[in-house]
Each structure stands twice: as structure tokens, then as C-alpha cells.
Design an enzyme around this catalytic site. Structure first.
Site, PDB file in Angstrom:
ATOM      1  N   ASP A  97       0.805  -1.227   0.000  1.00 31.76           N
ATOM      2  CA  ASP A  97       0.000   0.000   0.000  1.00 31.76           C
ATOM      3  C   ASP A  97       0.835   1.273   0.000  1.00 31.76           C
ATOM      4  O   ASP A  97       0.417   2.305   0.509  1.00 31.76           O
ATOM      5  CB  ASP A  97      -0.915  -0.011   1.233  1.00 31.76           C
ATOM      6  CG  ASP A  97      -0.130  -0.206   2.530  1.00 31.76           C
ATOM      7  OD1 ASP A  97       1.092  -0.027   2.506  1.00 31.76           O
ATOM      8  OD2 ASP A  97      -0.758  -0.535   3.557  1.00 31.76           O
ATOM      9  N   GLU A 119      -1.312  -8.807  -1.231  1.00 31.15           N
ATOM     10  CA  GLU A 119      -1.759  -8.219   0.053  1.00 31.15           C
ATOM     11  C   GLU A 119      -2.902  -7.217  -0.204  1.00 31.15           C
ATOM     12  O   GLU A 119      -2.896  -6.080   0.283  1.00 31.15           O
ATOM     13  CB  GLU A 119      -0.617  -7.548   0.809  1.00 31.15           C
ATOM     14  CG  GLU A 119      -0.892  -7.300   2.275  1.00 31.15           C
ATOM     15  CD  GLU A 119       0.231  -6.531   2.977  1.00 31.15           C
ATOM     16  OE1 GLU A 119       0.285  -5.309   2.861  1.00 31.15           O
ATOM     17  OE2 GLU A 119       1.051  -7.185   3.650  1.00 31.15           O
ATOM     18  N   GLU A 133      -1.678   5.420   3.333  1.00 31.84           N
ATOM     19  CA  GLU A 133      -1.756   4.033   2.859  1.00 31.84           C
ATOM     20  C   GLU A 133      -3.186   3.562   2.601  1.00 31.84           C
ATOM     21  O   GLU A 133      -3.423   2.778   1.673  1.00 31.84           O
ATOM     22  CB  GLU A 133      -1.058   3.085   3.846  1.00 31.84           C
ATOM     23  CG  GLU A 133       0.460   3.226   3.891  1.00 31.84           C
ATOM     24  CD  GLU A 133       0.951   4.356   4.775  1.00 31.84           C
ATOM     25  OE1 GLU A 133       0.112   5.072   5.386  1.00 31.84           O
ATOM     26  OE2 GLU A 133       2.179   4.541   4.866  1.00 31.84           O
ATOM     27  N   HIS A 205       7.476   4.291  12.314  1.00 31.26           N
ATOM     28  CA  HIS A 205       7.762   5.099  11.120  1.00 31.26           C
ATOM     29  C   HIS A 205       6.538   5.796  10.532  1.00 31.26           C
ATOM     30  O   HIS A 205       6.651   6.564   9.579  1.00 31.26           O
ATOM     31  CB  HIS A 205       8.397   4.233  10.024  1.00 31.26           C
ATOM     32  CG  HIS A 205       7.446   3.230   9.424  1.00 31.26           C
ATOM     33  ND1 HIS A 205       6.534   3.585   8.462  1.00 31.26           N
ATOM     34  CD2 HIS A 205       7.246   1.924   9.659  1.00 31.26           C
ATOM     35  CE1 HIS A 205       5.831   2.515   8.133  1.00 31.26           C
ATOM     36  NE2 HIS A 205       6.235   1.499   8.850  1.00 31.26           N
ATOM     37  N   ARG A 207       3.571   8.020   9.149  1.00 32.37           N
ATOM     38  CA  ARG A 207       3.404   9.467   8.960  1.00 32.37           C
ATOM     39  C   ARG A 207       2.400  10.061   9.944  1.00 32.37           C
ATOM     40  O   ARG A 207       2.577  11.162  10.438  1.00 32.37           O
ATOM     41  CB  ARG A 207       2.942   9.756   7.530  1.00 32.37           C
ATOM     42  CG  ARG A 207       4.085   9.971   6.551  1.00 32.37           C
ATOM     43  CD  ARG A 207       3.556  10.224   5.152  1.00 32.37           C
ATOM     44  NE  ARG A 207       4.556  10.849   4.283  1.00 32.37           N
ATOM     45  CZ  ARG A 207       5.600  10.237   3.746  1.00 32.37           C
ATOM     46  NH1 ARG A 207       5.847   8.979   4.020  1.00 32.37           N
ATOM     47  NH2 ARG A 207       6.428  10.891   2.947  1.00 32.37           N
ATOM     48  N   HIS A 238      14.185   4.228  12.007  1.00 31.01           N
ATOM     49  CA  HIS A 238      13.900   4.442  10.573  1.00 31.01           C
ATOM     50  C   HIS A 238      14.634   5.706  10.091  1.00 31.01           C
ATOM     51  O   HIS A 238      14.709   6.689  10.831  1.00 31.01           O
ATOM     52  CB  HIS A 238      12.378   4.601  10.421  1.00 31.01           C
ATOM     53  CG  HIS A 238      11.889   4.508   9.010  1.00 31.01           C
ATOM     54  ND1 HIS A 238      12.021   5.536   8.107  1.00 31.01           N
ATOM     55  CD2 HIS A 238      11.261   3.508   8.340  1.00 31.01           C
ATOM     56  CE1 HIS A 238      11.501   5.159   6.947  1.00 31.01           C
ATOM     57  NE2 HIS A 238      11.028   3.941   7.062  1.00 31.01           N
TER      58      HIS A 238
HETATM   59  C1  UD1 Z   1       7.171   4.361   3.316  1.00 27.69           C
HETATM   60  C2  UD1 Z   1       5.706   4.142   2.906  1.00 27.69           C
HETATM   61  C3  UD1 Z   1       4.952   3.424   4.011  1.00 27.69           C
HETATM   62  C4  UD1 Z   1       5.683   2.148   4.421  1.00 27.69           C
HETATM   63  C5  UD1 Z   1       7.132   2.482   4.806  1.00 27.69           C
HETATM   64  C6  UD1 Z   1       7.906   1.237   5.112  1.00 27.69           C
HETATM   65  C7  UD1 Z   1       4.587   5.806   1.502  1.00 27.69           C
HETATM   66  C8  UD1 Z   1       3.996   7.150   1.427  1.00 27.69           C
HETATM   67  N1  UD1 Z   1       5.078   5.435   2.693  1.00 27.69           N
HETATM   68  O1  UD1 Z   1       7.176   5.248   4.437  1.00 27.69           O
HETATM   69  O2  UD1 Z   1       3.660   3.076   3.548  1.00 27.69           O
HETATM   70  O3  UD1 Z   1       5.016   1.570   5.527  1.00 27.69           O
HETATM   71  O4  UD1 Z   1       7.749   3.141   3.695  1.00 27.69           O
HETATM   72  O5  UD1 Z   1       9.103   1.565   5.772  1.00 27.69           O
HETATM   73  O6  UD1 Z   1       4.632   5.105   0.527  1.00 27.69           O
HETATM   74  N2  UD1 Z   1      14.752   7.396   3.842  1.00 27.69           N
HETATM   75  C9  UD1 Z   1      16.101   7.221   3.659  1.00 27.69           C
HETATM   76  N3  UD1 Z   1      16.558   5.999   3.235  1.00 27.69           N
HETATM   77  C10 UD1 Z   1      15.731   4.955   3.009  1.00 27.69           C
HETATM   78  C11 UD1 Z   1      14.361   5.123   3.226  1.00 27.69           C
HETATM   79  C12 UD1 Z   1      13.878   6.340   3.627  1.00 27.69           C
HETATM   80  O7  UD1 Z   1      16.879   8.148   3.856  1.00 27.69           O
HETATM   81  O8  UD1 Z   1      16.207   3.875   2.642  1.00 27.69           O
HETATM   82  C13 UD1 Z   1      14.232   8.704   4.283  1.00 27.69           C
HETATM   83  C14 UD1 Z   1      14.283   9.740   3.138  1.00 27.69           C
HETATM   84  O9  UD1 Z   1      14.556  11.004   3.693  1.00 27.69           O
HETATM   85  C15 UD1 Z   1      12.841   9.704   2.603  1.00 27.69           C
HETATM   86  C16 UD1 Z   1      12.077   9.515   3.894  1.00 27.69           C
HETATM   87  O10 UD1 Z   1      12.869   8.594   4.672  1.00 27.69           O
HETATM   88  O11 UD1 Z   1      12.478  10.863   1.887  1.00 27.69           O
HETATM   89  C17 UD1 Z   1      10.679   9.025   3.753  1.00 27.69           C
HETATM   90  O12 UD1 Z   1      10.562   7.905   2.880  1.00 27.69           O
HETATM   91  P1  UD1 Z   1       9.113   7.544   2.260  1.00 27.69           P
HETATM   92  O13 UD1 Z   1       9.239   6.288   1.439  1.00 27.69           O
HETATM   93  O14 UD1 Z   1       8.512   8.724   1.601  1.00 27.69           O
HETATM   94  O15 UD1 Z   1       8.239   7.269   3.532  1.00 27.69           O
HETATM   95  P2  UD1 Z   1       8.388   6.240   4.721  1.00 27.69           P
HETATM   96  O16 UD1 Z   1       8.027   6.961   5.954  1.00 27.69           O
HETATM   97  O17 UD1 Z   1       9.686   5.535   4.632  1.00 27.69           O
HETATM   98  N1  UDP Z   2      12.471  -4.704   9.368  1.00 29.42           N
HETATM   99  C1  UDP Z   2      13.841  -4.856   9.112  1.00 29.42           C
HETATM  100  N2  UDP Z   2      14.733  -4.101   9.827  1.00 29.42           N
HETATM  101  C2  UDP Z   2      14.344  -3.212  10.784  1.00 29.42           C
HETATM  102  C3  UDP Z   2      12.944  -3.045  11.016  1.00 29.42           C
HETATM  103  C4  UDP Z   2      12.043  -3.808  10.288  1.00 29.42           C
HETATM  104  O1  UDP Z   2      14.234  -5.661   8.267  1.00 29.42           O
HETATM  105  O2  UDP Z   2      15.216  -2.559  11.388  1.00 29.42           O
HETATM  106  C5  UDP Z   2      11.512  -5.501   8.582  1.00 29.42           C
HETATM  107  C6  UDP Z   2      10.451  -6.254   9.355  1.00 29.42           C
HETATM  108  O3  UDP Z   2      10.884  -7.560   9.682  1.00 29.42           O
HETATM  109  C7  UDP Z   2       9.257  -6.258   8.408  1.00 29.42           C
HETATM  110  C8  UDP Z   2       9.444  -5.016   7.583  1.00 29.42           C
HETATM  111  O4  UDP Z   2      10.787  -4.585   7.791  1.00 29.42           O
HETATM  112  O5  UDP Z   2       9.303  -7.371   7.523  1.00 29.42           O
HETATM  113  C9  UDP Z   2       8.467  -3.939   8.015  1.00 29.42           C
HETATM  114  O6  UDP Z   2       8.799  -2.746   7.394  1.00 29.42           O
HETATM  115  P1  UDP Z   2       8.259  -1.358   7.899  1.00 29.42           P
HETATM  116  O7  UDP Z   2       7.920  -1.434   9.342  1.00 29.42           O
HETATM  117  O8  UDP Z   2       9.255  -0.340   7.464  1.00 29.42           O
HETATM  118  O9  UDP Z   2       6.957  -1.138   7.005  1.00 29.42           O
HETATM  119  P2  UDP Z   2       5.433  -1.598   7.124  1.00 29.42           P
HETATM  120  O10 UDP Z   2       5.393  -3.065   7.297  1.00 29.42           O
HETATM  121  O11 UDP Z   2       4.809  -0.848   8.257  1.00 29.42           O
HETATM  122  O12 UDP Z   2       4.854  -1.145   5.823  1.00 29.42           O
END
Ligand code: UD1
Ligand code: UDP
Length: 366
Positions: A97, A119, A133, A205, A207, A238
Site C-alpha cells: 500500500d 496483500e 496508505e 515510522h 506518517r 527508521h
Molecule cells: C514508506 C511508505 C509506508 C511504508 C514504509 C515502510 C509511503 C507514502 N510510505 O514510508 O507506507 O510503511 O515506507 O518503511 O509510501 N529514507 C532514507 N533511506 C531509506 C528510506 C527512507 O533516507 O532507505 C528517508 C528519506 O529522507 C525519505 C524519507 O525517509 O524521503 C521518507 O521515505 P518515504 O518512502 O517517503 O516514507 P516512509 O516513511 O519511509
Molecule cells: N524490518 C527490518 N529491519 C528493521 C525493522 C524492520 O528488516 O530494522 C523488517 C520487518 O521484519 C518487516 C518489515 O521490515 O518485515 C516492516 O517494514 P516497515 O515497518 O518499514 O513497514 P510496514 O510493514 O509498516 O509497511
């Protein structure tokens, strides 16, 4: 003629949950598997792909620091359209999502390409929780051709939205395929934790928790750590700057709190196995922890994964100081209450979801 199946991954959880499907498709003689990484996440995605030995055929390298939803969506749509034109897939698979998933569904609709949604059907029925999401899921369901629902409940949600029963298949969640395959391996946590202490594992993590809710969560964690010096807390933080700064502000100086970078998937599974209990707002962790017999307190007021709550092994505590403190303290102090929640058993899958998804595609295409 082989069929071109394009599997798209953008973020960490998509890669973990798509990996079993990609690996299973590679054994299918009728499939030409292509992997597209949008890299909505850069670092977190690379960690997971490396672990599963998956090399993307196309990488859009979309992530920007602190990206907004509008800029992310706009850049994704344009870049995806160009890839669809070049790759001409027979079917595109997405998982979950995220904004990547929603943008792929829309881009495929514009080009008339069928989408399989893994999913599918998770709902809270509240567009603000989780944000964005819930909207991403609803939009994706509008355009998907195949809806791979993890549970009967998610199938039912899709039926309520008018999706035809013949297009919905209950497969289980591929997260359990990935988890069982990983936890069967020799796992190293690789952190210097005190083996004599019980471990509370924390991740967050979402929003909708940015700002005040996250402050409340951190205040509760700081209070709990001070009052339970015999317990150790581990928080892989995160990389989102909105999370990082607040968590460090509240918790970096607390002696029994270990803050670290996100763990690679295998060490994170090791951390879940080692944990006494888990606090999280993650979707994936809500699914994985019950399969490992670990109680989960969810730092949200709602969940699209009600099955484990109904089973009594996951509890919603919200991002609320009082509720978090009370629930953690109860589980630390009361063995009976703890035993009730540590029963385990996953309502989300049996480890064969990817096989079922591949069979459905094979029956259709091969
Ligand atoms: C995103 C997804 C969320 C999912 C989560 C899993 C959207 C809007 N959000 O949230 O649904 O549950 O991923 O973790 O699709 N960043 C890094 N390195 C990385 C990843 C993220 O630096 O490898 C930082 C960057 O500044 C980036 C910010 O995190 O701009 C946010 O990343 P983003 O994918 O927009 O949102 P998440 O909160 O990670
Ligand atoms: N996870 C990981 N390392 C971490 C935290 C989580 O590999 O430090 C894995 C966890 O086992 C799960 C997935 O990341 O499979 C969940 O991702 P996240 O919580 O970022 O996203 P969501 O599931 O809420 O979309």
C-alpha cells in the site's frame, strides 16, 4: 512465448514480501521475470534485495531526502510510464500500500496493462489512518485485475467494495513465506546486548505519528526505561528525518536504550526472536511477531490487521503515554498476562502464499 511478468518494489516491506514471489517465478519456464525497483527507499530497499539475492533489471532511483507525497507521486508516474512503454509487460505485480504501489496501478491503467495486487483488501475504513496508505490501497484495488488477499477478512473487505468474487483469491501473506525461510537460517543479531536482560524491541515510522504522537511514544519509552533498569530496549531507527530527530532527542541518553540504524532483515528477525515483547507501528511486524510467539503492542489506534488482535496476541495501545506504560508494565510484571499474549500462531499465512500466487498466474497464462 514466455510471458513478461514485471515485479515492482519500492520500499523495504515491499521487497521482503515480494521476494518469495520473485524467487518462485524464476522457476517457472513460461515466465520472463523482470524486477523494477522504484527505490522509493534507497538504503532500506538495497539491504533487502541484497539479502534475497535479487538484482533489479531497472532501477528508477526515485528517493529524495524527506520527499513529499506529491513530488514522489509525480516523479513516479512519469518514470513508470517510460518503463512500461519500454518493457511492455504482460502483467505487473505490486505488493502492499505504498505510494509506489498506487502509482504503478495508475500508470498501468493508463497503458491498459493488468496488475496483480499482493496483500489486497486490507482496510481500516479511515482515510486518515494510516495516511496515505488507506487511500493507496483503495486506489490500487480499483485498478487491479487480480486481488491476492491474505485472509478471509481482506477478501470480505474487497467484496464490500464491489470487487467481483472471481477476481479475489485468498493466498495468505507472503510475509510469512519470507519469515519462515529466513528464521530457518543461522541468524546473527550482531549487537552487543546484555544476554541476562529481557529485551523490548521498538520500531516506528508512520506518517500519522509524526509530531505530538511520536513525542508521546518517546516520552512513554523514556519513562519505562527509567523505571525498568533491568530491562533492555532496542530501537532500530527508521531513516526518515521526521522520526530520527525526535527519537534521538528523547532516547539517546537513556542508558538501557540501544538506538541503532535499521537492521538488515536477517538480524531484525534475530532481534524479534530474542525480544520479550515488541512495540511497533509497523504493518509487517504485526504479522511476523505472532508467528514467532512474541506479544505485540501496536502504537496506533487502528489496524488493518485485526485478525491477530482478535486472536489476543496483538493489542492496540495507540501513541498514548498512559496506555503504552500500562500495557508494557503489565506484560513485564504479570506472567499470566504475558503467557496469554505469547501463545503465537499466525493468522496471516502458512509459508505457501507465493506458491499459490504463482499457480493462479500459471493457470491463467501458461
Ligand atoms: C514508506 C511508505 C509506508 C511504508 C514504509 C515502510 C509511503 C507514502 N510510505 O514510508 O507506507 O510503511 O515506507 O518503511 O509510501 N529514507 C532514507 N533511506 C531509506 C528510506 C527512507 O533516507 O532507505 C528517508 C528519506 O529522507 C525519505 C524519507 O525517509 O524521503 C521518507 O521515505 P518515504 O518512502 O517517503 O516514507 P516512509 O516513511 O519511509
Ligand atoms: N524490518 C527490518 N529491519 C528493521 C525493522 C524492520 O528488516 O530494522 C523488517 C520487518 O521484519 C518487516 C518489515 O521490515 O518485515 C516492516 O517494514 P516497515 O515497518 O518499514 O513497514 P510496514 O510493514 O509498516 O509497511
Amino acid at each position: 512465448m514466455k510471458k513478461a511478468v514485471l515485479c515492482v518494489v519500492g520500499t523495504r516491506p515491499e521487497a521482503i514480501k515480494m521476494a518469495p514471489v520473485i524467487l518462485a517465478l524464476k522457476h517457472e519456464p513460461w515466465v520472463d521475470v523482470r524486477v523494477l525497483a522504484t527505490a522509493q527507499h534507497r538504503h532500506l530497499l538495497d539491504q533487502v534485495l541484497a539479502f534475497f539475492g535479487i538484482t533489479p533489471d531497472v532501477d528508477l532511483n526515485i528517493m529524495r531526502p524527506n520527499q513529499t507525497l506529491a513530488e514522489l507521486t509525480a516523479r513516479l508516474l512519469l518514470a513508470l510510464d517510460a518503463v512500461l512503454l519500454q518493457e511492455k509487460p504482460d502483467v505487473v505485480l505490486v505488493q502492499g500500500d505504498t505510494t509506489t504501489v498506487m502509482a504503478v496501478a495508475l500508470a498501468c491503467f493508463y497503458r491498459g496493462i493488468p496488475v496483480g495486487h499482493i496483500e489486497a483488501g486490507l482496510r481500516t475504513w479511515d482515510m486518515q489512518n494510516p495516511f496515505p496508505e488507506e487511500a493507496n490501497r483503495v486506489i490500487t484495488s480499483i485498478f487491479a485485475r487480480w486481488h491476492f488477499a491474505p485472509t478471509e477478512g481482506s477478501r470480505h473487505n474487497l467484496l464490500k467494495e464491489g470487487i467481483s468474487a472471481k477476481d479475489i483469491m485468498v493466498t495468505g501473506n507472503t510475509v510469512i513465506d519470507a519469515l519462515l525461510a529466513t528464521s530457518a537460517r543461522e541468524l546473527e543479531l550482531g549487537l552487543n546486548l546484555d544476554p541476562s536482560k529481557r529485551l523490548v524491541l521498538v520500531t516506528t515510522h508512520r506518517r500519522e505519528n509524526f509530531g505530538e504522537p511520536l513525542h508521546d511514544i518517546c516520552r512513554a519509552l523514556q519513562y519505562l526505561a527509567h523505571n525498568n533498569p533491568e530491562v533492555q530496549f532496542l530501537f532500530p531507527v527508521h531513516p526518515n528525518p521526521n522520526i530520527r530527530y525526535t527519537v534521538q532527542q528523547w532516547l539517546s541518553a537513556v542508558p538501557n536504550f540501544v538506538l541503532c540504524d535499521p537492521l538488515d532483515y536477517a538480524p531484525f528477525v534475530a532481534a524479534m526472536k530474542r525480544a520479550y515483547l515488541i512495540l511497533t507501528d509497523s504493518g509487517g511486524v504485526q504479522e511476523e511477531a505472532p508467528a514467532l510467539g512474541k506479544p505485540v503492542l501496536v502504537l496506533r489506534d487502528e489496524t488493518e490487521r485485526p485478525e491477530a488482535v482478535e486472536q489476543g496476541v496483538v493489542k492496540l495501545v495507540g501513541p498514548h503515554f498512559e496506555a503504552i506504560v500500562q500495557a508494557v508494565q503489565l506484560l513485564l510484571n504479570d506472567e499470566v498476562a504475558y503467557g496469554d499474549m505469547a501463545r503465537g500462531g499466525s493468522p496471516y499465512g502458512d509459508g505457501h502464499a507465493a506458491e499459490r500466487i504463482v499457480k493462479i498466474l500459471r493457470d491463467h497464462f501458461a
